[in-house]
Every structure is written in C-alpha cells, then in structure tokens.
Design a protein around this motif. Structure first.
Motif, PDB file in Angstrom:
ATOM      1  N   VAL A 196       0.829  -1.208   0.000  1.00 51.69           N
ATOM      2  CA  VAL A 196       0.000   0.000   0.000  1.00 51.69           C
ATOM      3  C   VAL A 196       0.861   1.255   0.000  1.00 51.69           C
ATOM      4  N   SER A 197       0.315   2.290  -0.601  1.00 54.84           N
ATOM      5  CA  SER A 197       0.816   3.659  -0.475  1.00 54.84           C
ATOM      6  C   SER A 197      -0.346   4.505   0.029  1.00 54.84           C
ATOM      7  N   TYR A 198      -0.028   5.534   0.816  1.00 52.85           N
ATOM      8  CA  TYR A 198      -1.069   6.403   1.360  1.00 52.85           C
ATOM      9  C   TYR A 198      -0.614   7.839   1.158  1.00 52.85           C
ATOM     10  N   LEU A 199      -1.423   8.610   0.428  1.00 46.78           N
ATOM     11  CA  LEU A 199      -1.021   9.962   0.058  1.00 46.78           C
ATOM     12  C   LEU A 199      -2.167  10.943   0.248  1.00 46.78           C
ATOM     13  N   GLN A 200      -1.835  12.224   0.146  1.00 50.84           N
ATOM     14  CA  GLN A 200      -2.862  13.255   0.118  1.00 50.84           C
ATOM     15  C   GLN A 200      -2.534  14.265  -0.976  1.00 50.84           C
ATOM     16  N   LEU A 201      -3.573  14.762  -1.613  1.00 49.03           N
ATOM     17  CA  LEU A 201      -3.428  15.850  -2.565  1.00 49.03           C
ATOM     18  C   LEU A 201      -3.896  17.111  -1.857  1.00 49.03           C
ATOM     19  N   TYR A 202      -2.924  17.945  -1.472  1.00 49.79           N
ATOM     20  CA  TYR A 202      -3.215  19.138  -0.672  1.00 49.79           C
ATOM     21  C   TYR A 202      -2.728  20.370  -1.416  1.00 49.79           C
TER      22      TYR A 202
END
Length: 441
Positions: A196-202
């Motif tokens: 898994v990868s966990y990201l945010q577009l901020y």
C-alpha cells in the motif's frame, strides 16, 4: 488538451434520460435490453483507455458494459441542523426499496432521481461496504483494477464511510479496513502479496502521508497504455491487518484537517489509498500449452510442471475533500485558499465527468492533479464505484443538489474492464533449473 481520456466512447449522445418524471441515467434503467440502442451499447467494445501490452502483461479478456456504479448515503441531521430546520421539512425523501430519492426544490416542486443503491441514515457500515465497495474489491482479486471514491459536501460522512478504523466499535470499520480484510483473506500462495501507499493531494501538491517529507510526488503516465503510477511514493508490504491499521493511523495523523463551520475536523485534502495486489493463478493444462505455443515457446511440460499466471492489479480508494460553498466553510484567508484549491480540483473532476457523459471529443484531464491521477479510472479499464454522501437539511439544499447531479452524470460513464495477467516466466525458469540440477545430480 486531448490525452488518453479522449479515446472513443460507447455511450450515446444523450447524457440523461427521463422516464415517468424520474431521472434515470444508464442503460439498466432507461432502456430495454432488446431495444436497438441497448444492443448498440452492449455490442460496442471500444475501450476508453489504452491497451495493456507491456512485456508479458496483456489484456486477455474484454468485458464491456461496466458502467460506473453510484450509491447515495444519507447522513443523519446533527443537533445544529435539527434546531435550524425545526420549522422546515427535510429537502430529501429516500426510497431505498426503489433505489431512488426525491429532491424537494421547494414546498410544491420535487424531482426524483434513481441510483444503483440508496441508503437511509440508518444503514450500517457493513451494508455500505457489501453493496457499494465489496464488488470492486472482488473484481480486483479476480484480476481487474478498481476504484472507490466518496464525494459530497464537507461534514456528510465521507471519511467515516471510507476511513473509519472502528477502534471503539468494530462495526464502524470503514471501506478501507474491510477491503484489506478481504484482500488478506484471499491471498494463498507464498508468491501472493499486497502493498500500500497512502497519500494526500493538498493544494495541488501530492504528499506521501507515510513519509511526509516527500511532498511533491510526480504522477507518471505510461504513453503506451495510459496507466498512471506514482514511482516516488512509499510502498509498504502489508503482512497482516494490524500492520495495515498502523499505516492508516500514521497517514491520518499526517493528513491536513481543520475546524470549519461545517465540521469540527474537516479534511482539507483528498486522501488516496493505493493498494497493489499480486496473485499467482494456476492455469489449466490445455491453456498452459496453448499459451506457451501462442507466445512462440515450443516446449512441453511434465505433469509435475505447471505454468503460473501472475495478476498485478491496483485498488484506489479516494476520500475526496468536501465540496462546499466558500462562504460557508472559510473563516480566514488561509482556509479560503484551501477551499479554492479543493473546489478547483473538484470542478476539474466534474468537467471531465460531464465531458464523458456528453460524449465530448476533448477530456480536460490535465486541468488538475486529481483528474490526472484518475485518468485511467474514469473512462479507463477499472471498475469504479462512487459513493455520494449527502445531508437532508434545507440549509445545504444547493450543495445536496450539486452532489446528486454529479452522481447522475457519473452514471453515464461506461468503462471497458480489462483482465490483467501475465505469465510467470521467472517462476517457471526457477522450477526448470531446479529440475535440471536434480537430473544432473
């Protein structure tokens, strides 16, 4: 600008049909399977995205007619809304048994909309997962890519629906947790794995939530296939459910959130969970030989030797930041700037979906990193489920209506779902080398 989004489409030019006063997008509601229009749609097999054809990975099977499925979930009115709306009726009437809802524009005018599933505010997390998300997870385990998104106004329960860990009450577990439970339960051989990868577009910057120092991750599109990847993101192999929960906790602690007028802990970014699943599948004997010969390999396998197929698929689960009226959410200049970035990216997504629904020749997927990230999902080769979260308060009637119309347009997008599997030549070579060493010895 035209990209892989602008490949040919299988939809008719009518993006919305109304039958007996009910808005009913999609073939399943508005047309009989025997009508000429329905046969035309069903027989069309032109994919929106490119073909998978890298190395031994190939598109072996085409399944057309996979429309984006849209589910609506109603959030209960909170204390503030109950006080403010005490003299008004709700703006939404739900009819779950008919899979439709009525939106009251005013006291004398209403419109009825039909969706794939409609959940009242008493629906459990288990029900939501079973009907809205589990079919996508199962398709990923069968060899297809899948995407699950939650869209709705700030404070309507998107993060709870997708990302709840269920610490205090296991029944509150969200889609992310339940999906990983099913994936881990399905892995069988030593070659199977899930990462898994966990990201945010901020504010238009893609940040790694597991390693926050990586705050400008590039989105890479394969020019041949249209596949989108994030090579700079941290990829962690998941061995058990506890390690996955720890990763989610780490990511959530790093996600941008703030107090707003609509929510005490409103997410200010789009959260993206990328799950990569690798599974080994044994082929039947006749398929093994046919596959080898079909790839120019002239050889025979003994009864003890088997040709393995490898499926490499991805599941995207995206918790979109809340759509909102800026004057309702922003309480200072910085939050105003955040809201503008959120709304701009959601507007770009809405434009792409509208372009698909209207059979446009130009899909503006370069307008936002969010649409670039999703360009191989909507209109591509993935099975997609969209969960709309709405409230029934009259205060937010305009945003509720916008959310409903967003979902209605999305129901007109029809993907060509492609099975992705390749030959495990490495494993076959290792087994042949072992057999050769045994014979020589």
């Amino acid at each position: 600008m035209t990209t892989a989004f602008s490949a040919r489409r299988t939809l008719s030019s009518d993006s919305m049909a109304r039958v007996d006063g009910i808005h009913s997008p999609g073939l399943n509601v508005t047309e009989s399977p025997s009508t000429p229009a329905a046969r035309s749609r069903r027989n069309s097999s032109t994919p929106f995205g490119g073909h998978y054809n890298i190395g031994s990975m190939r598109s072996r099977k085409i399944e057309s007619g996979r429309r984006v499925r849209v589910t609506v979930r109603l959030r209960p009115r909170n204390t503030r809304e109950l006080i403010m709306d005490s003299d008004f009726s709700e703006c939404i009437d739900f009819q779950p048994e008919l899979r439709r809802l009525k939106l009251h524009r005013n006291d004398w005018d209403c419109e009825t909309y039909r969706f794939d599933e409609v959940f009242h505010d008493t629906a459990s997390q288990k029900q939501i997962y079973k009907l809205a998300a589990k079919p996508v997870v199962e398709s990923v385990l069968e060899g297809y890519n899948g995407t699950i998104l939650a869209y709705g106004q700030t404070g309507t329960g998107k993060t709870f629906t997708l990302g709840s860990l269920g610490k205090e009450d296991a029944s509150d577990r969200g889609v992310m947790v339940r999906a990983m439970e099913d994936i881990l339960a399905d892995l069988s051989s030593e070659q199977d794995s899930v990462s898994v990868s966990y990201l945010q577009l901020y504010m238009e910057a893609l940040q790694d939530l597991l390693v926050p120092e990586r705050n400008n991750i590039a989105i890479v599109e394969d020019p041949m296939t249209g596949d989108v990847s994030l090579p700079g993101a941290t990829l962690v192999e998941v061995r058990n459910q506890k390690s996955f929960l720890d990763l989610l906790e780490t990511g959530e602690a790093n996600r941008s959130a703030a107090n707003s007028r609509l929510s005490a802990d409103a997410s200010r970014s789009h959260a993206i969970l990328l799950v990569k699943v690798q599974k080994s599948v044994k082929m039947k004997r006749d398929r093994e030989l046919a596959a080898l010969n079909g790839n120019g390999i002239d050889m025979q396998l003994s009864k003890e030797q088997h040709m393995q197929m490898v499926r490499n698929n991805k599941l995207l689960i995206i918790d979109l930041a809340g759509s909102e009226m800026i004057d309702e959410s922003a309480s200072d200049d910085y939050k105003l700037k955040e809201s503008m970035y959120i709304n701009n990216s959601l507007t770009a997504l809405g434009k792409c979906i509208s372009a698909f629904a209207e059979n446009s020749s130009d899909i503006p997927c370069k307008d936002s990193k969010l649409t670039r990230l999703l360009q191989d999902c909507f209109g591509g080769g993935a099975k997609v489920s969209l969960i709309l979260t709405i409230g029934s308060s009259r205060q937010h009637q305009a945003e509720t209506a916008n959310t409903i119309m967003f979902g209605q347009r999305a129901m007109n997008i029809e993907n060509t779902v492609k099975l992705k599997e390749g030959f495990d030549y490495k494993g076959l070579c290792q087994r042949l080398e072992t057999d050769l060493d045994r014979l020589i010895a």
